[in-house]
Each structure stands twice: as C-alpha cells, then as structure tokens.
Design an enzyme around this catalytic site. Structure first.
Site, short mmCIF file in Angstrom:
data_model
loop_
_atom_site.label_atom_id
_atom_site.label_comp_id
_atom_site.label_asym_id
_atom_site.label_seq_id
_atom_site.Cartn_x
_atom_site.Cartn_y
_atom_site.Cartn_z
CB VAL A 65 -14.47 26.06 41.27
CG1 VAL A 65 -14.21 27.14 40.23
CG2 VAL A 65 -13.28 25.92 42.22
N GLY B 120 -13.51 17.76 46.51
CA GLY B 120 -14.35 18.94 46.36
C GLY B 120 -15.65 18.80 47.14
CG HIS C 297 -11.28 18.30 38.02
ND1 HIS C 297 -12.04 18.48 36.89
CD2 HIS C 297 -11.84 17.26 38.69
CE1 HIS C 297 -13.03 17.58 36.87
NE2 HIS C 297 -12.93 16.84 37.96
CE1 TYR D 79 -14.00 16.76 27.75
CE2 TYR D 79 -15.50 18.07 29.09
CZ TYR D 79 -14.94 17.75 27.87
OH TYR D 79 -15.33 18.45 26.75
CG LEU D 80 -8.40 17.26 34.59
CD1 LEU D 80 -6.91 17.53 34.89
CD2 LEU D 80 -9.05 16.58 35.78
CG MET E 285 -14.29 9.90 37.82
SD MET E 285 -15.82 8.99 37.63
CE MET E 285 -16.97 10.30 37.35
#
Ligand code: AMP
Length: 287
Positions: free
Chosen positions: A176, A147, A37, A32-33, A30
């Site tokens: 992460v 993820g 990501h 807004y990395l 979606m």
C-alpha cells in the site's frame, strides 16, 4: 475485540473462539499500524472466521546500532485501527513474555538470507524466523498475511514454512502506497519534510524500471545503473543496495544478461537511507 498480553490469555481466548471448523487468519506486526497493516487485517477478516493480530517489536531482529529503542509505538491508536478492521484477538506480549530468557533455539533460513537485507542487517532474518515460528506455534493460523513490501521476508517465511512443514497458507499482500507512490512504513515518521519529498524517488525508480526493463538492448547491469542514477539525483539519498535478482530464489542476474532473455520472475529491490532512516521498497516483474 479481545486484547491478550500473555501466552496463557491468548491460548484461552483462541480455544474459546476456535471451534472445529473455524479458519483463522493471522497478521503479525510490530505495531504503529498504518493503512498497509490495515489492508492485511481487512483481507484476513474477509477470508477467515477469526482474525488475530500480533503487535510485538521483536528485539531479536534488530542489530545493535538499529532503531529498537526509538521504534515508534502507539498502542491506543493501534487498538482502534485493529477494532475498525474487525480484528477478533490482539496479542500484545511483552519482551519478557516472549523471551523469558534469551532463546538457545533459533530458526535460520540459509541462502536467500545472505543477500539484500540479510547482508545489510546480519542476524535480522534469524530474528524474524524465530519470532514468526513462535507466533505460528502459539496462534496455529490457517492463513498468515504478509506484505510484499518486505518481499525478502515473504520469501524467507515461505521457505521456512515449506522446510519445517508448518500447516499454514502464506498469503502475499500488495504494497500500500501514499498518493505519490511512497510505500507506507511505520518508519516514514522519522523523515524530515525534505527527506520525505525526496523519498518518492524509490517508487519512481521502480515505476521507471518497468519501462527500462523492456527497452531494446537493455541489460541487467544497465537497468541497475539507471535506477541508481535516478535515486542518487536526490542529494539526501544514500543507497544501501539496489539489486536486480530472481524471485523468490534471490539469485543474482549477470550484468551482461539481456532483460529480453529472462525466463523467470525477477525483483528490483531497494534499500536507501535518508539520514538515519532506512527505507526499503521493491517491485516484482513477471516475464
Ligand atoms: P511491520 O509492522 O513493519 O513488521 O509489518 C507487518 C506486516 O505488514 C508485514 O507483513 C509487512 O510486510 C506488512 N506491511 C508493512 N508495510 C506495508 C505496506 N505499505 N503495504 C502492505 N503491507 C505492509
């Protein structure tokens, strides 16, 4: 890197890049990395000939009182990160492009969607199943990268792929984290400084759960109570759920069950609100 905003552009770019034997790695997001990501994109790039990223804030997976309108967006920065990670194609469709009309067909995975985020966010996983199915049909990936921060989502997608015979390999990727343990999330930008400080209790309690799980005499119920009490020591935290379940079947474990007798993979899954910001995190345990 090719940026496609329409399905037609995407198909044209894919047919140019995908000759017979090329493998294609796909990372749906979606936007807004962040580094979470990016880790998926890098892995996709390493393991495939072509890497495709999609950025689409999917209205179907947001409830009426959720953060669809204020979900953070930064296209320019996202494209820079995607390029750095070696992405070949970015698919950035508008809502109109993906849903010219409200779809009458949705993909609903039952059972495992009745708990955790499925219970707190009714309809959420129908939106996820529907958009991921559409994206899989458009991109036709060899492998798709998800993820484990969204472990229930992974279970739902794996079930859907199995049930509907999608020819794609689902690759589970590690969560992460920030140096203090907080799982990276696009929603972390909503947190005030004080909330951010206290949000670390989610990952702390998951770490501690690893020790509690193996303590003599520990039961599933006591494990949950320990986790809840660690999180609620933060006066800003409001627990949505703190569950201990089997994974990926997401079956409840009887409170009296001694953790020493567990014979399948389990998950501690958390959803905690800080003000209006809802954070999720989890940890899997192989017994
Ligand atoms: P989102 O943009 O939040 O829908 O996430 C897109 C993909 O990135 C999903 O497969 C997420 O599980 C994954 N993702 C989000 N946060 C992290 C993280 N901290 N570590 C690894 N993967 C993540």
């Amino acid at each position: 890197m090719i940026v496609c905003r329409t399905i037609q552009e995407l198909k044209a770019s894919l047919s140019e890049l995908r000759t017979d034997r090329k493998s294609l790695g796909f990372v749906p997001t979606m936007g807004y990395l962040h580094e979470g990501h990016a880790s998926l994109l890098r892995r996709a790039e390493e393991e495939n000939d072509v890497t495709v990223l999609s950025i689409f804030v999917n209205p179907l997976q947001f409830g009426p009182n959720e953060d669809l309108d204020r979900y953070p967006r930064d296209e320019e920065r996202d494209l820079a990160i995607a390029a750095e990670c070696g992405t070949d194609i970015v698919f950035l469709p508008s809502v109109k492009e993906m849903y010219p009309k409200r779809p009458l067909t949705t993909v609903l995975v039952s059972g495992i969607t009745s708990r955790l985020c499925g219970a707190s966010r009714p309809g959420h996983f129908d939106g996820v199943g529907t958009v991921v199915s559409k994206l899989f049909h458009l991109v036709i990936p060899t492998r798709a990268y998800f993820g484990m921060k969204d472990a229930q989502q992974v279970a739902v997608i794996e079930q859907m792929v199995h049930d509907l015979n999608f020819e794609v390999e689902i690759v589970r990727c590690e969560t992460v984290r920030e140096p203090d343990g907080l799982a990276l999330s696009s929603r972390n930008v909503y947190l005030s400084a004080e909330q951010r400080e206290q949000a670390v209790r989610l990952s702390q309690s998951l770490q501690m759960a690893g020790d509690w799980l193996y303590a003599p005499g520990m039961t599933a119920g006591q494990l949950k109570r320990n986790i809840v009490s660690h999180i609620t020591e933060s006066e800003l935290a409001e627990i949505d759920y703190a569950e201990f379940l089997t994974y990926p079947s997401l079956e409840p474990i009887d409170e009296q069950t001694s953790t020493a007798t567990l014979e399948e993979q389990t998950i501690v899954a958390l959803a905690v609100k800080f003000g209006t910001t809802r954070l999720i995190d989890n940890r899997l345990f192989d017994i």
